[in-house]
Design a protein around this motif. Sequence first.
Motif, PDB file in Angstrom:
ATOM      1  N   LEU A   1       0.833  -1.212   0.000  1.00 51.81           N
ATOM      2  CA  LEU A   1       0.000   0.000   0.000  1.00 51.81           C
ATOM      3  C   LEU A   1       0.867   1.261   0.000  1.00 51.81           C
ATOM      4  O   LEU A   1       0.583   2.217  -0.724  1.00 51.81           O
ATOM      5  N   ALA A   2       1.916   1.244   0.807  1.00 49.50           N
ATOM      6  CA  ALA A   2       2.779   2.418   0.901  1.00 49.50           C
ATOM      7  C   ALA A   2       3.493   2.673  -0.432  1.00 49.50           C
ATOM      8  O   ALA A   2       3.670   3.819  -0.845  1.00 49.50           O
ATOM      9  N   TRP A   3       3.824   1.582  -1.118  1.00 50.39           N
ATOM     10  CA  TRP A   3       4.499   1.684  -2.414  1.00 50.39           C
ATOM     11  C   TRP A   3       3.567   2.359  -3.435  1.00 50.39           C
ATOM     12  O   TRP A   3       3.972   3.264  -4.171  1.00 50.39           O
ATOM     13  N   GLN A   4       2.310   1.929  -3.471  1.00 49.21           N
ATOM     14  CA  GLN A   4       1.347   2.547  -4.408  1.00 49.21           C
ATOM     15  C   GLN A   4       1.179   4.032  -4.102  1.00 49.21           C
ATOM     16  O   GLN A   4       1.144   4.870  -4.987  1.00 49.21           O
ATOM     17  N   ARG A   5       1.095   4.317  -2.803  1.00 51.53           N
ATOM     18  CA  ARG A   5       0.871   5.710  -2.409  1.00 51.53           C
ATOM     19  C   ARG A   5       2.089   6.568  -2.754  1.00 51.53           C
ATOM     20  O   ARG A   5       1.960   7.703  -3.224  1.00 51.53           O
ATOM     21  N   GLU A   6       3.260   6.001  -2.531  1.00 54.67           N
ATOM     22  CA  GLU A   6       4.529   6.679  -2.836  1.00 54.67           C
ATOM     23  C   GLU A   6       4.595   7.046  -4.319  1.00 54.67           C
ATOM     24  O   GLU A   6       4.894   8.185  -4.689  1.00 54.67           O
ATOM     25  N   ILE A   7       4.288   6.072  -5.176  1.00 50.54           N
ATOM     26  CA  ILE A   7       4.315   6.314  -6.625  1.00 50.54           C
ATOM     27  C   ILE A   7       3.320   7.413  -6.970  1.00 50.54           C
ATOM     28  O   ILE A   7       3.629   8.354  -7.693  1.00 50.54           O
ATOM     29  N   TRP A   8       2.115   7.299  -6.402  1.00 48.71           N
ATOM     30  CA  TRP A   8       1.067   8.269  -6.706  1.00 48.71           C
ATOM     31  C   TRP A   8       1.479   9.670  -6.281  1.00 48.71           C
ATOM     32  O   TRP A   8       1.287  10.640  -7.002  1.00 48.71           O
ATOM     33  N   GLU A   9       2.068   9.776  -5.105  1.00 43.44           N
ATOM     34  CA  GLU A   9       2.386  11.099  -4.562  1.00 43.44           C
ATOM     35  C   GLU A   9       3.569  11.754  -5.264  1.00 43.44           C
ATOM     36  O   GLU A   9       3.733  12.958  -5.195  1.00 43.44           O
ATOM     37  N   HIS A  10       4.399  10.948  -5.931  1.00 44.53           N
ATOM     38  CA  HIS A  10       5.599  11.520  -6.548  1.00 44.53           C
ATOM     39  C   HIS A  10       5.528  11.604  -8.059  1.00 44.53           C
ATOM     40  O   HIS A  10       6.491  11.994  -8.692  1.00 44.53           O
ATOM     41  N   ARG A  11       4.395  11.239  -8.649  1.00 42.94           N
ATOM     42  CA  ARG A  11       4.368  11.315 -10.105  1.00 42.94           C
ATOM     43  C   ARG A  11       4.122  12.758 -10.535  1.00 42.94           C
ATOM     44  O   ARG A  11       3.573  13.571  -9.784  1.00 42.94           O
ATOM     45  N   SER A  12       4.511  13.056 -11.772  1.00 43.57           N
ATOM     46  CA  SER A  12       4.517  14.448 -12.221  1.00 43.57           C
ATOM     47  C   SER A  12       3.121  14.944 -12.611  1.00 43.57           C
ATOM     48  O   SER A  12       2.788  16.093 -12.388  1.00 43.57           O
ATOM     49  N   ASP A  13       2.284  14.055 -13.154  1.00 45.09           N
ATOM     50  CA  ASP A  13       0.981  14.507 -13.668  1.00 45.09           C
ATOM     51  C   ASP A  13      -0.140  14.273 -12.680  1.00 45.09           C
ATOM     52  O   ASP A  13      -1.293  14.163 -13.058  1.00 45.09           O
ATOM     53  N   ARG A  14       0.235  14.194 -11.423  1.00 41.18           N
ATOM     54  CA  ARG A  14      -0.719  13.923 -10.358  1.00 41.18           C
ATOM     55  C   ARG A  14      -1.928  14.862 -10.408  1.00 41.18           C
ATOM     56  O   ARG A  14      -1.780  16.069 -10.525  1.00 41.18           O
ATOM     57  N   GLY A  15      -3.108  14.280 -10.255  1.00 43.48           N
ATOM     58  CA  GLY A  15      -4.294  15.134 -10.224  1.00 43.48           C
ATOM     59  C   GLY A  15      -5.540  14.300 -10.165  1.00 43.48           C
ATOM     60  O   GLY A  15      -5.478  13.098 -10.312  1.00 43.48           O
TER      61      GLY A  15
END
Lengths: 97, 97
Positions: free
Chosen positions: A83-97
């Motif tokens: 879960l933390a890995w998914q959240r980490e990827i989500w929080e650090h991606r450039s096109d987050r929104g």
Amino acid sequence: MTSKLDTFFGAMADPTRRAVIETLARGPASVSTLHAPHAMALPTFMRHLKVLEETGIVRSVKKGRVRTCHIDPAPLVEVQGWLAWQREIWEHRSDRG
Amino acid sequence: MTSKLDTFFGAMADPTRRAVIETLARGPASVSTLHAPHAMALPTFMRHLKVLEETGIVRSVKKGRVRTCHIDPAPLVEVQGWLAWQREIWEHRSDRG
């Protein structure tokens, strides 16, 4: 890995089983203590315990007539990692929104 | 709270659905992009997407003929909170073993 996550998430998708985990997080407990707050027949409750034992998060030892359960946190740590890995990827991606 | 955890854990107890989350963690994607790596009929895949949408972790918007999915991390954060809470209690209790 995949099937461990399957069984863990499946095991946690039930309020009785989560209640057992919440109790065991506070310390080991006998099957009868764990069963007491739940309005269900013992065999039904035992099936929930069996599901938890199959994931490895609950282990039990029998001494005489008393079976005592305790938590083995390894599967919990593994799932938290996923879960933390998914959240980490989500929080650090450039096109987050 | 209880039923949210039920649906989230149930949704995550499937490798196809976790694969969708892993892809969407990297960024929004169309239904056809999400479906492509999975060897199953589109209606079957759509049922998996529906399960994810019901938990609130996946949301989708249709523009013309293309439905694009994205992650809403709120349910993930909530579940991480529950798991972290159990682990916290376990790690700080006195009779740990």
